[in-house]
Design an enzyme around this catalytic site. Structure first.
Site, PDB file in Angstrom:
ATOM      1  N   CYS A   1     -20.436  -5.779  -7.637  1.00  0.00           N
ATOM      2  CA  CYS A   1     -19.793  -6.500  -8.748  1.00  0.00           C
ATOM      3  C   CYS A   1     -20.282  -7.949  -8.813  1.00  0.00           C
ATOM      4  CB  CYS A   1     -18.276  -6.461  -8.586  1.00  0.00           C
ATOM      5  SG  CYS A   1     -17.426  -7.295  -9.937  1.00  0.00           S
TER       6      CYS A   1
ATOM      7  N   CYS B   1     -20.947  -1.200 -11.375  1.00  0.00           N
ATOM      8  CA  CYS B   1     -20.207  -0.352 -10.433  1.00  0.00           C
ATOM      9  C   CYS B   1     -20.383   1.132 -10.771  1.00  0.00           C
ATOM     10  CB  CYS B   1     -18.732  -0.735 -10.373  1.00  0.00           C
ATOM     11  SG  CYS B   1     -17.908  -0.798 -11.965  1.00  0.00           S
TER      12      CYS B   1
ATOM     13  N   ASP C   1       0.767  -1.242   0.000  1.00  0.00           N
ATOM     14  CA  ASP C   1       0.000   0.000   0.000  1.00  0.00           C
ATOM     15  C   ASP C   1       0.801   1.298   0.000  1.00  0.00           C
ATOM     16  OD1 ASP C   1      -2.607   1.247  -0.005  1.00  0.00           O
ATOM     17  OD2 ASP C   1      -2.216   1.840   2.054  1.00  0.00           O
TER      18      ASP C   1
ATOM     19  N   CYS D   1     -14.512  10.700  -4.987  1.00  0.00           N
ATOM     20  CA  CYS D   1     -14.726   9.378  -4.370  1.00  0.00           C
ATOM     21  C   CYS D   1     -14.902   9.504  -2.855  1.00  0.00           C
ATOM     22  CB  CYS D   1     -13.531   8.477  -4.706  1.00  0.00           C
ATOM     23  SG  CYS D   1     -13.600   6.883  -3.887  1.00  0.00           S
TER      24      CYS D   1
HETATM   25  C1  B12 Z   1      -4.264   6.204  -3.977  1.00  0.00           C
HETATM   26  C2  B12 Z   1      -5.119   5.026  -3.547  1.00  0.00           C
HETATM   27  C3  B12 Z   1      -6.476   5.265  -3.348  1.00  0.00           C
HETATM   28  C4  B12 Z   1      -7.143   6.571  -3.750  1.00  0.00           C
HETATM   29  C5  B12 Z   1      -7.280   6.592  -5.306  1.00  0.00           C
HETATM   30  C6  B12 Z   1      -7.878   5.279  -5.849  1.00  0.00           C
HETATM   31  C7  B12 Z   1      -7.483   4.921  -7.262  1.00  0.00           C
HETATM   32  N1  B12 Z   1      -8.381   4.252  -7.943  1.00  0.00           N
HETATM   33  O1  B12 Z   1      -6.375   5.199  -7.695  1.00  0.00           O
HETATM   34  C8  B12 Z   1      -8.480   6.494  -2.964  1.00  0.00           C
HETATM   35  C9  B12 Z   1      -8.314   7.198  -1.618  1.00  0.00           C
HETATM   36  C10 B12 Z   1      -9.702   7.091  -3.663  1.00  0.00           C
HETATM   37  C11 B12 Z   1      -8.596   4.999  -2.735  1.00  0.00           C
HETATM   38  C12 B12 Z   1      -9.807   4.367  -2.490  1.00  0.00           C
HETATM   39  C13 B12 Z   1      -9.941   2.998  -2.308  1.00  0.00           C
HETATM   40  N2  B12 Z   1      -8.951   2.107  -2.148  1.00  0.00           N
HETATM   41 CO1  B12 Z   1      -7.076   2.547  -2.443  1.00  0.00          CO
HETATM   42  N3  B12 Z   1      -5.234   2.762  -2.895  1.00  0.00           N
HETATM   43  C14 B12 Z   1      -4.552   3.761  -3.369  1.00  0.00           C
HETATM   44  C15 B12 Z   1      -3.094   3.329  -3.621  1.00  0.00           C
HETATM   45  C16 B12 Z   1      -2.247   3.843  -2.453  1.00  0.00           C
HETATM   46  C17 B12 Z   1      -2.494   3.800  -4.954  1.00  0.00           C
HETATM   47  C18 B12 Z   1      -3.406   3.556  -6.169  1.00  0.00           C
HETATM   48  C19 B12 Z   1      -2.862   4.198  -7.409  1.00  0.00           C
HETATM   49  O2  B12 Z   1      -1.743   3.949  -7.805  1.00  0.00           O
HETATM   50  N4  B12 Z   1      -3.665   5.075  -8.041  1.00  0.00           N
HETATM   51  C20 B12 Z   1      -3.247   5.796  -9.228  1.00  0.00           C
HETATM   52  C21 B12 Z   1      -4.126   5.438 -10.399  1.00  0.00           C
HETATM   53  C22 B12 Z   1      -3.702   6.254 -11.623  1.00  0.00           C
HETATM   54  O3  B12 Z   1      -3.883   4.067 -10.625  1.00  0.00           O
HETATM   55  P1  B12 Z   1      -4.900   3.074 -11.345  1.00  0.00           P
HETATM   56  O4  B12 Z   1      -6.246   3.186 -10.734  1.00  0.00           O
HETATM   57  O5  B12 Z   1      -4.238   1.749 -11.348  1.00  0.00           O
HETATM   58  O6  B12 Z   1      -4.903   3.755 -12.759  1.00  0.00           O
HETATM   59  C23 B12 Z   1      -4.961   3.033 -13.912  1.00  0.00           C
HETATM   60  C24 B12 Z   1      -6.297   3.196 -14.583  1.00  0.00           C
HETATM   61  O7  B12 Z   1      -6.795   4.486 -14.315  1.00  0.00           O
HETATM   62  C25 B12 Z   1      -5.880   2.942 -15.996  1.00  0.00           C
HETATM   63  N5  B12 Z   1      -6.478   3.811 -16.983  1.00  0.00           N
HETATM   64  C26 B12 Z   1      -6.407   5.129 -17.106  1.00  0.00           C
HETATM   65  N6  B12 Z   1      -7.057   5.518 -18.200  1.00  0.00           N
HETATM   66  C27 B12 Z   1      -7.533   4.411 -18.809  1.00  0.00           C
HETATM   67  C28 B12 Z   1      -8.260   4.243 -19.965  1.00  0.00           C
HETATM   68  C29 B12 Z   1      -8.590   2.953 -20.357  1.00  0.00           C
HETATM   69  C30 B12 Z   1      -9.366   2.773 -21.622  1.00  0.00           C
HETATM   70  C31 B12 Z   1      -8.209   1.833 -19.575  1.00  0.00           C
HETATM   71  C32 B12 Z   1      -8.581   0.456 -19.972  1.00  0.00           C
HETATM   72  C33 B12 Z   1      -7.485   2.031 -18.388  1.00  0.00           C
HETATM   73  C34 B12 Z   1      -7.162   3.316 -18.032  1.00  0.00           C
HETATM   74  O8  B12 Z   1      -4.465   3.138 -16.119  1.00  0.00           O
HETATM   75  C35 B12 Z   1      -3.984   3.673 -14.901  1.00  0.00           C
HETATM   76  C36 B12 Z   1      -2.537   3.278 -14.728  1.00  0.00           C
HETATM   77  O9  B12 Z   1      -2.382   1.874 -14.802  1.00  0.00           O
HETATM   78  C37 B12 Z   1      -3.229   1.761  -3.628  1.00  0.00           C
HETATM   79  C38 B12 Z   1      -2.032   0.995  -3.070  1.00  0.00           C
HETATM   80  C39 B12 Z   1      -0.912   0.916  -4.070  1.00  0.00           C
HETATM   81  N7  B12 Z   1       0.278   1.249  -3.662  1.00  0.00           N
HETATM   82  O10 B12 Z   1      -1.139   0.561  -5.227  1.00  0.00           O
HETATM   83  C40 B12 Z   1      -4.496   1.517  -2.753  1.00  0.00           C
HETATM   84  C41 B12 Z   1      -5.439   0.401  -3.199  1.00  0.00           C
HETATM   85  C42 B12 Z   1      -5.663   0.553  -4.674  1.00  0.00           C
HETATM   86  N8  B12 Z   1      -6.683   0.724  -2.516  1.00  0.00           N
HETATM   87  C43 B12 Z   1      -7.369  -0.306  -2.153  1.00  0.00           C
HETATM   88  C44 B12 Z   1      -8.681  -0.264  -1.610  1.00  0.00           C
HETATM   89  C45 B12 Z   1      -9.194  -1.526  -0.943  1.00  0.00           C
HETATM   90  C46 B12 Z   1      -9.454   0.904  -1.717  1.00  0.00           C
HETATM   91  C47 B12 Z   1     -10.952   1.063  -1.412  1.00  0.00           C
HETATM   92  C48 B12 Z   1     -11.800  -0.122  -1.819  1.00  0.00           C
HETATM   93  C49 B12 Z   1     -11.119   1.351   0.104  1.00  0.00           C
HETATM   94  C50 B12 Z   1     -12.543   1.613   0.571  1.00  0.00           C
HETATM   95  N9  B12 Z   1     -13.377   0.594   0.743  1.00  0.00           N
HETATM   96  O11 B12 Z   1     -12.900   2.738   0.819  1.00  0.00           O
HETATM   97  C51 B12 Z   1     -11.295   2.333  -2.242  1.00  0.00           C
HETATM   98  C52 B12 Z   1     -11.765   1.997  -3.666  1.00  0.00           C
HETATM   99  C53 B12 Z   1     -12.084   3.182  -4.509  1.00  0.00           C
HETATM  100  C54 B12 Z   1     -11.926   2.917  -6.002  1.00  0.00           C
HETATM  101  N10 B12 Z   1     -13.005   2.750  -6.723  1.00  0.00           N
HETATM  102  O12 B12 Z   1     -10.778   2.835  -6.488  1.00  0.00           O
HETATM  103  C55 B12 Z   1      -6.638  -1.602  -2.493  1.00  0.00           C
HETATM  104  C56 B12 Z   1      -7.296  -2.230  -3.719  1.00  0.00           C
HETATM  105  C57 B12 Z   1      -7.227  -3.734  -3.737  1.00  0.00           C
HETATM  106  C58 B12 Z   1      -7.723  -4.262  -5.041  1.00  0.00           C
HETATM  107  N11 B12 Z   1      -8.272  -5.462  -5.008  1.00  0.00           N
HETATM  108  O13 B12 Z   1      -7.619  -3.640  -6.069  1.00  0.00           O
HETATM  109  C59 B12 Z   1      -5.163  -1.075  -2.747  1.00  0.00           C
HETATM  110  C60 B12 Z   1      -4.371  -1.834  -3.807  1.00  0.00           C
HETATM  111  C61 B12 Z   1      -4.442  -1.155  -1.383  1.00  0.00           C
HETATM  112  C62 B12 Z   1      -3.961  -2.569  -1.057  1.00  0.00           C
HETATM  113  N12 B12 Z   1      -2.683  -2.729  -0.850  1.00  0.00           N
HETATM  114  O14 B12 Z   1      -4.719  -3.514  -1.004  1.00  0.00           O
HETATM  115  N13 B12 Z   1      -7.391   4.380  -2.851  1.00  0.00           N
HETATM  116  S1  SF4 Z   2     -17.552   6.806  -4.122  1.00  0.00           S
HETATM  117 FE1  SF4 Z   2     -15.589   5.763  -4.568  1.00  0.00          FE
HETATM  118  S2  SF4 Z   2     -15.658   3.822  -3.436  1.00  0.00           S
HETATM  119 FE2  SF4 Z   2     -17.759   4.666  -3.469  1.00  0.00          FE
HETATM  120  S3  SF4 Z   2     -18.737   3.723  -5.222  1.00  0.00           S
HETATM  121 FE3  SF4 Z   2     -17.851   5.632  -5.971  1.00  0.00          FE
HETATM  122  S4  SF4 Z   2     -15.790   5.111  -6.686  1.00  0.00           S
HETATM  123 FE4  SF4 Z   2     -16.517   3.394  -5.445  1.00  0.00          FE
HETATM  124  S1  SF4 Z   3     -17.736  -6.711 -13.683  1.00  0.00           S
HETATM  125 FE1  SF4 Z   3     -17.476  -5.669 -11.710  1.00  0.00          FE
HETATM  126  S2  SF4 Z   3     -15.791  -4.225 -12.043  1.00  0.00           S
HETATM  127 FE2  SF4 Z   3     -16.518  -4.874 -14.077  1.00  0.00          FE
HETATM  128  S3  SF4 Z   3     -18.016  -3.332 -14.651  1.00  0.00           S
HETATM  129 FE3  SF4 Z   3     -19.144  -4.979 -13.642  1.00  0.00          FE
HETATM  130  S4  SF4 Z   3     -19.264  -4.322 -11.484  1.00  0.00           S
HETATM  131 FE4  SF4 Z   3     -17.667  -3.093 -12.470  1.00  0.00          FE
END
Ligand code: B12
Ligand code: SF4
Ligand code: SF4
Length: 353
Positions: free
Chosen positions: A253, A199, A139, A219
C-alpha cells in the site's frame, strides 16, 4: 448527566491520555446501527465468505451494531496502536531456506498489549465519570472494529478491507471502548484509495477480486491460521514460504510511506528469532517444543499440528532438497493432516521421474 461543556473537555483529555498510553489513533463515533454496514455484513455471511469461522455468524446481531451487543452504549471510542515494521515485510519472498511470519505475529501477542492499554484508559475514564459504564474490546468480541474505526475517523477501509491510516499506513492494531457517555462523533474518514489497486494485484490468491469485499476462504491469513484441515491443493503453491498469516496486500500500500517504526508501541517490537526464521528449525517441533518456542506469541494458539502443516507446504514450495529428510520423517506423523502435507511436500521435493 454530564454537562456538554465538561464532556467536551473530557473528550479532549481522553484523546491526550490515549496517546500517552501508546495509541497513535483515537476517534469517536455513535453506537447506533449503520444499516448499510449491517446489510453488507449480512450479505458477506450469506455468501459464505467467512468459511469455517462460524463464530462470526453465531453472534451476528451483536457484531452488526454496538447497541446490538450492548443497548446502553451511547458512543464508541475507536483506538489504533502502531506495529509498523522496520524493513520490507516482503523481503523474504521466494527464499528457499527462510519462512515468512506475518509482521503482526512476530512480536508478543498484541491482544495482551492492546487490552492492557484499553483497560488503563477505561480506568482513567471511570475515575472521572464514575456514574458512566463502559466495555473494552480487542479483536475477539463481536465488534466490527474496522468500520467503526472508519466511522470514528481514524482511517478508511482500503480495497483489501483493512483500515488504512494517513499517518500510519496499514500497520495499526485496532481496539474499541463502548461507553454510556454521549461523546461528540468525529467525522467519518473518506476513502483515499482512488484508482489504486496495488493490493488487489499483489494478492497471491486473488482473495478480493471485488474491491472492499474479501473472500476469507481464499485468504492465506485464513488458510494458515483459521483453517483446520488440509489446505485445498489449489492454494498450496501460492502459500510460497508463508507459514503464518500474510502481509502482501498491506505491504504494497502506497500509504505506508508515512508509516514509521518509531511510532510502533515499544512492546510490539518483533522478536529477532521470528523475523527471518529458518524453515528447518520448525520441522522437528513436537508439542512441547512448539509451546515453549512460541510462549507469549499469538502463534501458539494454532497448535503444533497446524503450524507444522503450514511449514510442510512451505518446504514443498522451497525446492530445497536439504529439507527432504525432515519432511520424510513427518510422513509417519500421527496427525493425518500433517502426514498428508508431508506426502505432498516430499513429492514436490523429489518428483518421480
Ligand atoms: C475475521 C477476521 C479476519 C478474517 C477475515 C478478514 C476480513 N477482511 O474480514 C481473516 C482470518 C481472513 C483475517 C485476516 C487478517 N486480519 Co483479521 N480480523 C478479523 C476480525 C476478527 C473480524 C473482521 C470482520 O468483522 N470481518 C467481517 C467483514 C464482513 O467485515 P469487513 O471486512 O469490515 O466488511 C466490510 C466490507 O466488506 C464492506 N463491503 C462489503 N461490500 C462492499 C461493497 C462496497 C462497494 C464497499 C465500499 C464496501 C463493501 O462492508 C463490510 C461491512 O462493513 C477482526 C477483529 C474485529 N473484531 O473486528 C480482525 C482484524 C480485522 N484483523 C486484523 C489483521 C491485522 C489481519 C491480517 C492483516 C493478519 C495477517 N497479517 O495475516 C489479515 C488481513 C487480511 C485482509 N486482507 O483482510 C486487524 C486489522 C487492523 C486494521 N488496521 O484494519 C483486526 C481489526 C484485528 C485487530 N484488532 O487489530 N482477519
Ligand atoms: S492472501 Fe489475504 S492477506 Fe494475503 S494478500 Fe491476499 S487478502 Fe491480503
Ligand atoms: S491505497 Fe492501499 S488499500 Fe487502497 S487500493 Fe491502494 S494498496 Fe489497496
Amino acid at each position: 448527566m454530564v454537562k456538554a461543556a465538561s464532556l467536551e473537555g473530557l473528550q479532549a483529555a481522553l484523546r491526550e491520555k490515549a496517546r500517552e498510553l501508546g495509541f497513535v489513533a483515537c476517534g469517536f463515533t455513535g453506537a447506533g446501527t449503520d444499516p448499510l454496514r449491517a446489510e453488507r455484513f449480512e450479505e458477506w455471511l450469506g455468501e459464505g465468505r467467512h468459511g469455517s469461522m462460524e463464530w462470526m455468524e453465531s453472534r451476528k446481531v451483536q457484531r452488526a451494531s454496538p447497541q446490538g451487543l450492548w443497548p446502553e452504549a451511547q458512543s464508541v471510542i475507536a483506538l489504533g496502536m502502531s506495529y509498523a515494521p522496520d524493513g520490507d515485510p516482503l523481503a523474504l519472498e521466494g527464499d528457499a531456506e527462510k519462512a515468512r511470519i506475518s509482521v503482526y505475529a512476530q512480536g508478543r501477542d498484541y491482544h495482551d498489549i492492546v487490552k492492557k492499554a484499553l483497560k488503563a484508559l477505561a480506568r482513567w475514564l471511570i475515575e472521572r465519570e464514575p456514574e458512566s459504564e463502559l466495555k473494552v474490546f480487542v479483536d475477539t468480541a463481536p465488534v466490527m472494529e474496522k468500520p467503526l474505526g472508519q466511522a470514528a475517523g481514524i482511517g478508511w477501509q482500503g480495497k483489501h478491507t483493512n483500515l488504512v491510516s494517513r499517518e500510519h499506513g496499514s500497520w495499526l492494531f485496532l481496539g474499541a471502548i463502548y461507553s454510556t457517555l454521549p461523546f461528540a462523533p468525529d467525522e467519518t474518514h473518506r476513502d483515499l484509495c482512488g484508482n489504486c489497486r496495488a493490493c488487489q494485484d499483489a494478492c497471491p490468491t486473488d482473495a478480493f477480486p471485488t474491491p472492499y469485499k474479501l473472500d476469507a476462504r481464499r485468504c492465506i491469513s485464513y488458510l494458515t491460521i483459521e483453517h483446520k484441515g488440509p489446505i485445498p491443493e489449489e492454494f498450496r503453491e501460492a502459500l510460497g514460504n508463508r507459514i503464518y498469516g500474510c502481509d502482501d496486500c498491506l505491504a504494497v500500500c502506497p500509504w505506508n510511506k508515512f508509516a514509521d517504526a518509531a511510532h510502533r508501541h515499544i512492546k510490539l517490537a518483533p522478536r529477532e528469532k521470528l523475523t527471518a526464521p529458518r524453515l528447518a528449525e520448525f520441522l522437528d517441533f513436537d508439542d512441547a517444543g512448539f509451546r515453549q518456542f512460541f510462549s507469549g506469541s499469538p502463534i501458539k494458539r494454532v497448535g503444533r499440528d497446524r503450524f507444522v502443516r503450514n511449514c510442510l507446504y512451505a518446504a514443498g514450495n522451497s525446492g530445497n532438497g536439504a529439507l527432504a529428510a525432515q519432511v520424510e520423517k513427518l510422513r509417519c506423523d500421527p496427525n493425518p493432516v500433517v502426514a498428508e502435507a508431508a506426502d505432498w511436500a516430499a513429492a514436490r521435493l523429489s518428483p518421480s521421474p
